[in-house]
Design a protein around this motif. Sequence first.
Motif, short mmCIF file in Angstrom:
data_model
loop_
_atom_site.label_atom_id
_atom_site.label_comp_id
_atom_site.label_asym_id
_atom_site.label_seq_id
_atom_site.Cartn_x
_atom_site.Cartn_y
_atom_site.Cartn_z
N VAL A 1 0.84 -1.26 -0.02
CA VAL A 1 -0.03 0.01 0.10
C VAL A 1 0.95 1.13 -0.04
CG1 VAL A 1 -1.75 1.20 1.43
CG2 VAL A 1 -2.00 -1.15 1.11
N VAL A 2 1.90 1.13 0.66
CA VAL A 2 2.94 2.29 0.92
C VAL A 2 3.45 2.72 -0.23
CG1 VAL A 2 4.97 3.10 1.92
CG2 VAL A 2 3.16 2.20 3.39
N GLY A 3 3.85 1.42 -1.05
CA GLY A 3 4.42 1.57 -2.53
C GLY A 3 3.37 1.90 -3.61
N GLY A 4 2.33 2.06 -3.37
CA GLY A 4 1.29 2.54 -4.41
C GLY A 4 0.53 1.25 -5.03
N ASP A 5 1.05 0.25 -4.87
CA ASP A 5 0.34 -1.19 -5.64
C ASP A 5 -1.04 -1.00 -5.56
OD1 ASP A 5 -0.61 -3.53 -6.51
OD2 ASP A 5 1.35 -4.59 -5.66
N PRO A 6 -1.62 -0.70 -6.84
CA PRO A 6 -3.01 -0.71 -7.19
C PRO A 6 -3.85 -1.63 -6.83
CG PRO A 6 -2.06 -0.64 -9.09
CD PRO A 6 -0.80 -0.60 -8.14
N VAL A 7 -3.37 -3.06 -7.06
CA VAL A 7 -4.06 -4.37 -6.57
C VAL A 7 -4.40 -4.34 -5.07
CG1 VAL A 7 -3.99 -6.52 -6.43
CG2 VAL A 7 -3.26 -5.51 -8.44
N TYR A 8 -3.42 -4.07 -4.23
CA TYR A 8 -3.48 -3.93 -2.72
C TYR A 8 -4.18 -2.71 -2.22
CZ TYR A 8 -0.83 -8.21 -2.60
OH TYR A 8 -0.40 -9.49 -2.72
N LEU A 9 -4.17 -1.50 -2.85
CA LEU A 9 -4.82 -0.33 -2.63
C LEU A 9 -6.34 -0.73 -2.78
CD1 LEU A 9 -2.64 2.54 -4.20
CD2 LEU A 9 -3.21 2.19 -1.66
N GLU A 10 -6.88 -1.46 -3.78
CA GLU A 10 -8.09 -1.54 -3.94
C GLU A 10 -8.63 -2.60 -3.20
OE1 GLU A 10 -11.12 -3.27 -7.67
OE2 GLU A 10 -8.89 -2.87 -8.01
N ALA A 11 -7.82 -3.61 -2.84
CA ALA A 11 -8.40 -4.77 -2.02
C ALA A 11 -8.57 -4.28 -0.52
CB ALA A 11 -7.09 -5.91 -1.93
N LEU A 12 -7.39 -3.49 -0.22
CA LEU A 12 -7.82 -2.99 1.30
C LEU A 12 -9.10 -2.07 1.21
CD1 LEU A 12 -6.20 -2.56 4.06
CD2 LEU A 12 -5.20 -0.30 3.05
N ALA A 13 -9.28 -1.11 0.35
CA ALA A 13 -10.51 -0.32 0.46
C ALA A 13 -11.83 -1.31 0.30
CB ALA A 13 -10.56 0.62 -0.79
N GLU A 14 -11.86 -2.30 -0.48
CA GLU A 14 -12.81 -3.31 -0.61
C GLU A 14 -13.21 -4.05 0.69
OE1 GLU A 14 -12.19 -5.40 -4.38
OE2 GLU A 14 -12.88 -3.76 -5.57
N ARG A 15 -12.29 -4.41 1.44
CA ARG A 15 -12.31 -5.40 2.41
C ARG A 15 -12.16 -4.73 3.80
NH1 ARG A 15 -8.50 -10.14 0.09
NH2 ARG A 15 -9.32 -10.27 -1.81
#
Length: 266
Positions: free
Chosen positions: A226-240
Amino acid sequence: MTAEDEALPGGMMNAGAVFRRGDVVERPAPRNARALHIHLRALNEHGFDAAPTPLGLTADGHEQLTFIPGDVALPPFPDWAMTSSALASVGSLLRRLHDTSAAVATDTRAEWLPDLADPQGGTMMCHNDVCPDNVVFRDGRAAALIDFDFAAPGRAVWDVAMTARYWVPMLDPRSAAALYPRGLDAAARLRILADGYGLSAEDRTELPGVIEQATDVCRAFVARRVVGGDPVYLEALAERGGWDRWDRMRTWLVDHRRTFTAALLN
């Protein structure tokens, strides 16, 4: 990609980048692919036929592996993958992997990915990512493991703990409901996994605490991305549910530690 290529679904790290052509799977190679291929071949030579066989590396940074036929459970996870017999078979398959890995020399010079590795280290190679997406089933039983990218030396109980997080699952009911069938009894399922594996009494006593430790490692793994700006994990974190979900999971694990220990030992 050619017209003959079949995109294989699943996973987060390599989503949309794994393709099958006949009996060959091609996917992005991890940076330690050469050492990992040596390990996978050694597993096969020692009788473990439940993992892909490496076929080679391409000039454009991909690895080629044998395709393993069967069924893979993708989220939201279906009922058939969450039966007690399926869970027990996952434990049994993991034990087969560990028994073989214990007989294979670990390359201590290789740069194994530290992301999900046991903080205490160890001499036996662990898979570290035995989630439903990485287990191939046949006739309702776990038949093979795929995606060894996060393999690294560690303790057997660590690999069991990581597996429990995904398969029991070791999540509070609210978090589990997003991806898993409702009504799963975490304490009872943790016992089924441990029995399927044949976990020792000593490791059963330790397992609930190791699961808490593994949860912290997984949270740190997500935080780095998330800190690195990975869009996959940013989206997953927000969705979950964001970081509140991780706090809730951690509190739930601590609050139920005695229940899990009793289920494992009694």
